[in-house]
Design a protein around this motif. Structure first.
Motif, PDB file in Angstrom:
ATOM      1  N   TYR A 132      86.855 -38.914  -9.896  1.00 16.82           N
ATOM      2  CA  TYR A 132      86.786 -37.446  -9.831  1.00 16.82           C
ATOM      3  C   TYR A 132      85.868 -36.878 -10.929  1.00 16.82           C
ATOM      4  CZ  TYR A 132      88.471 -32.645  -9.315  1.00 16.82           C
ATOM      5  OH  TYR A 132      88.553 -31.291  -9.107  1.00 16.82           O
ATOM      6  N   ARG A 150      84.151 -23.687 -15.404  1.00 13.39           N
ATOM      7  CA  ARG A 150      85.390 -23.836 -16.190  1.00 13.39           C
ATOM      8  C   ARG A 150      85.281 -22.988 -17.465  1.00 13.39           C
ATOM      9  NH1 ARG A 150      87.965 -27.895 -13.706  1.00 13.39           N
ATOM     10  NH2 ARG A 150      86.740 -29.543 -12.757  1.00 13.39           N
ATOM     11  N   ALA A 193      97.836 -27.446 -10.991  1.00 13.47           N
ATOM     12  CA  ALA A 193      96.994 -28.431 -10.294  1.00 13.47           C
ATOM     13  C   ALA A 193      95.895 -28.881 -11.250  1.00 13.47           C
ATOM     14  CB  ALA A 193      96.430 -27.857  -8.984  1.00 13.47           C
ATOM     15  N   ASP A 246     100.675 -31.131 -12.030  1.00 12.16           N
ATOM     16  CA  ASP A 246      99.991 -31.621 -10.831  1.00 12.16           C
ATOM     17  C   ASP A 246     100.989 -32.469 -10.045  1.00 12.16           C
ATOM     18  OD1 ASP A 246      96.744 -31.803 -10.107  1.00 12.16           O
ATOM     19  OD2 ASP A 246      97.964 -33.331  -9.120  1.00 12.16           O
ATOM     20  N   ALA A 260     103.616 -27.700  -6.640  1.00 13.15           N
ATOM     21  CA  ALA A 260     103.486 -26.290  -7.028  1.00 13.15           C
ATOM     22  C   ALA A 260     104.298 -25.358  -6.128  1.00 13.15           C
ATOM     23  CB  ALA A 260     102.016 -25.884  -7.005  1.00 13.15           C
ATOM     24  N   VAL A 297      92.182 -24.015 -11.098  1.00 11.77           N
ATOM     25  CA  VAL A 297      90.785 -24.264 -10.724  1.00 11.77           C
ATOM     26  C   VAL A 297      90.754 -25.226  -9.540  1.00 11.77           C
ATOM     27  CG1 VAL A 297      88.564 -25.170 -11.528  1.00 11.77           C
ATOM     28  CG2 VAL A 297      90.025 -23.872 -13.102  1.00 11.77           C
TER      29      VAL A 297
HETATM   30  C1  LIG Z   1      90.321 -30.355  -6.241  1.00 13.79           C
HETATM   31  S1  LIG Z   1      91.556 -30.903  -7.325  1.00 13.79           S
HETATM   32  C2  LIG Z   1      91.389 -29.788  -8.699  1.00 13.79           C
HETATM   33  C3  LIG Z   1      91.839 -30.408  -9.987  1.00 13.79           C
HETATM   34  C4  LIG Z   1      91.547 -29.608 -11.260  1.00 13.79           C
HETATM   35  N1  LIG Z   1      92.202 -28.325 -11.254  1.00 13.79           N
HETATM   36  C5  LIG Z   1      90.072 -29.428 -11.454  1.00 13.79           C
HETATM   37  O1  LIG Z   1      89.616 -28.306 -11.560  1.00 13.79           O
HETATM   38  O2  LIG Z   1      89.362 -30.415 -11.539  1.00 13.79           O
HETATM   39  C6  LIG Z   1      93.055 -30.339  -6.544  1.00 13.79           C
HETATM   40  C7  LIG Z   1      94.304 -30.770  -7.294  1.00 13.79           C
HETATM   41  O3  LIG Z   1      95.447 -30.220  -6.621  1.00 13.79           O
HETATM   42  C8  LIG Z   1      96.510 -31.154  -6.761  1.00 13.79           C
HETATM   43  N2  LIG Z   1      97.539 -30.832  -5.762  1.00 13.79           N
HETATM   44  C9  LIG Z   1      97.463 -30.932  -4.421  1.00 13.79           C
HETATM   45  N3  LIG Z   1      98.609 -30.499  -3.846  1.00 13.79           N
HETATM   46  C10 LIG Z   1      99.427 -30.118  -4.851  1.00 13.79           C
HETATM   47  C11 LIG Z   1     100.729 -29.567  -4.897  1.00 13.79           C
HETATM   48  N4  LIG Z   1     101.438 -29.335  -3.785  1.00 13.79           N
HETATM   49  N5  LIG Z   1     101.259 -29.265  -6.105  1.00 13.79           N
HETATM   50  C12 LIG Z   1     100.556 -29.496  -7.254  1.00 13.79           C
HETATM   51  N6  LIG Z   1      99.317 -30.021  -7.269  1.00 13.79           N
HETATM   52  C13 LIG Z   1      98.749 -30.322  -6.084  1.00 13.79           C
HETATM   53  C14 LIG Z   1      95.806 -32.498  -6.534  1.00 13.79           C
HETATM   54  O4  LIG Z   1      96.571 -33.575  -6.977  1.00 13.79           O
HETATM   55  C15 LIG Z   1      94.529 -32.290  -7.331  1.00 13.79           C
HETATM   56  O5  LIG Z   1      94.665 -32.714  -8.664  1.00 13.79           O
END
Ligand SMILES: C[S@@+](CC[C@H](N)C(=O)[O-])C[C@H]1O[C@@H](n2cnc3c(N)ncnc32)[C@H](O)[C@@H]1O
Length: 226
Positions: A31, A43, A62, A85, A113, A137
């Motif tokens: 990632y 950011r 997240a 997360d 979440a 984000v």
């Molecule tokens: C595109 S990534 C963004 C990560 C980080 N915020 C960034 O900006 O790099 C989306 C994130 O949402 C998390 N995610 C997905 N579904 C979720 C849920 N139901 N509750 C909490 N986190 C979740 C994923 O594990 C992932 O880390």
């Protein structure tokens, strides 16, 4: 460092949910290398809009690999950061990044979440907290039940606290939109900034200077106060 109260994660994961989170566990391995250059400036802008002050307590919802942490720490070193997360892989990578950088005052916990509200927060963190700022984000286009999650984010925020969201909205769909949606398991049709506008005071939104072809739509930051 990591406070993974796995046992307190609410509810059963459906098969689809498990597959979805397994993708993010896997994604955590590459990632940062794939995306960091693309999103670093956004950011930085999001963190500016948080208007952090010494002693503030911030939720990064997240949080993924913790890509926001360096920006939060640079903006104001003396803050407490809670990173939540659902993906174990993402949290493992975030733990690694915290240890590598020897950051203090960052607490990670695993939570869906959708279940994270002021009533359940203490089960995850062991503390009663009201956040001064909440940041999300690239999360609301990915997580299911995103409108409920946005309501939860505001519920977790102090009166007058700041919410900042960065995400992508595809005004017109093309191949890149489809591709980003496939890779990120996202939905870029969600009217995230409109929803936030209807829920906060002092709403502010701006587009961020990242090519639409790279992120599948218009990258924006939206902010407001509770
Ligand atoms: C595109 S990534 C963004 C990560 C980080 N915020 C960034 O900006 O790099 C989306 C994130 O949402 C998390 N995610 C997905 N579904 C979720 C849920 N139901 N509750 C909490 N986190 C979740 C994923 O594990 C992932 O880390």
């Amino acid at each position: 460092m990591i406070d993974q109260r796995l046992s307190s994660v609410k509810g059963n994961l459906s098969f689809l949910n498990k597959t979805f989170m397994k993708w993010y566990d896997f994604f955590s391995n590459f990632y940062d290398q794939s995306l960091e250059k693309l999103y670093a400036d956004s950011r930085r802008r999001a963190v500016e809009l948080l208007e952090l002050k010494e002693g503030d307590v911030v939720l990064d919802l997240a949080c993924g690999t913790g890509a926001n942490f360096s920006h939060l720490k640079k903006s104001c070193a003396n803050i407490e950061i809670y990173g939540a997360d659902f993906s174990e892989g993402m949290l493992r990578r975030a733990t690694h990044n915290i240890e590598k950088n020897q950051w203090e005052g960052i607490h990670l916990f695993q939570a869906d979440a959708r279940n994270l509200t002021k009533d359940t927060l203490s089960e995850y963190t062991g503390k009663e907290i009201k956040f001064d700022q909440v940041l999300c984000v690239l999360g609301l286009s990915v997580m299911p039940d995103w409108t409920t999650i946005m309501t939860n984010m505001l519920d977790l925020l102090k009166e007058g606290g700041k919410i900042v969201v960065v995400d992508v909205f595809a005004e017109k769909r093309d191949f890149n939109t489809w591709l980003v949606e496939k890779i990120a398991k996202a939905d870029l049709d969600r009217p995230i900034s409109e929803e936030l506008k209807s829920k906060v005071n002092n709403f502010h939104m701006e587009y961020l200077p990242v090519k639409e072809s790279k992120v599948g739509g218009k990258l924006f930051v939206a902010a407001g106060t509770k």
